[in-house]
Write an enzyme that holds these catalytic residues in place. Structure first.
Site, short mmCIF file in Angstrom:
data_model
loop_
_atom_site.label_atom_id
_atom_site.label_comp_id
_atom_site.label_asym_id
_atom_site.label_seq_id
_atom_site.Cartn_x
_atom_site.Cartn_y
_atom_site.Cartn_z
CE1 TYR A 106 51.92 64.74 -15.25
CE2 TYR A 106 52.82 65.30 -13.07
CZ TYR A 106 51.81 64.72 -13.82
OH TYR A 106 50.75 63.92 -13.16
CG ASN A 147 47.72 56.15 -20.05
OD1 ASN A 147 47.54 55.48 -21.11
ND2 ASN A 147 48.55 55.84 -19.26
CB CYS A 155 50.62 57.87 -16.72
SG CYS A 155 49.05 56.89 -16.31
CG HIS A 156 52.80 53.61 -12.77
ND1 HIS A 156 52.15 52.99 -13.84
CD2 HIS A 156 53.78 52.84 -12.07
CE1 HIS A 156 53.04 52.02 -14.09
NE2 HIS A 156 53.95 51.93 -12.93
CD GLU A 175 57.21 50.30 -12.02
OE1 GLU A 175 58.19 50.89 -12.24
OE2 GLU A 175 56.20 50.06 -12.64
#
Length: 166
Positions: free
Chosen positions: A103, A126, A134-135, A161
């Site tokens: 953040y 979001n 945002c993950h 990912e």
């Protein structure tokens, strides 16, 4: 604003996608039920019209991403929020696939280094799950925090990912 929507099945469950003539406005899992999602979007953005998914192909990229076959989205977005929220969301779009930021990193990137709590608030609002990633944002302590769709899904997306990077 003329908003259409449809639902589609994915590896993580049924999703609902809402879009204007400019692009996607809202993307959500159906965990709170279709009626609740549609009512929420109707209140926030105006009346919606259900359409059939075969008329559109927005969902194809999301499905490919969730299979690990797509790393960069090219979907049109119609981000609706405050100027600050949109600034934060645009910054999230710059986080490369398989990478994470904090953040605080996002706050620094947008020129507001002390606004990390406000960044968290923007992430909480979001409207476009997964596509606006945002993950990929974690706490400064390295822990998974704050994900509206649940921390289990956040971990699952990050693992997807990390395992798909070639």
């Amino acid at each position: 604003m003329d908003i259409k929507y449809y639902d589609f099945d994915t590896l993580i469950g049924k999703m609902y996608i809402f879009f204007s003539s400019k692009g996607i406005i809202y993307l959500s899992l159906a965990k709170n039920g279709a009626i609740n999602i549609v009512n929420h979007v109707n209140k926030k953005y105006g009346q919606t019209i259900k359409t059939e998914k075969y008329q559109y192909n927005f969902h194809n990229q999301i499905i490919e991403y969730l299979k690990g076959d797509l790393k960069i989205f090219s979907l049109p977005l119609d981000l609706q929020g405050t100027d600050f929220q949109k600034k934060v969301w645009m910054e999230l779009l710059k986080i490369p696939y398989g990478e994470i930021k904090t953040y605080k990193d996002i706050a620094i990137s947008i020129g507001s280094p002390k606004a990390y709590r406000a960044v968290g608030g923007a992430l909480n609002k979001n409207p476009i799950l997964i596509v606006v990633p945002c993950h990929r944002v974690i706490g400064s302590n390295g822990k998974l925090v704050g994900f509206g769709a649940g921390l289990d899904l956040k971990q699952r997306l990050l693992t997807l990912e990390m395992n798909s990077i070639v």
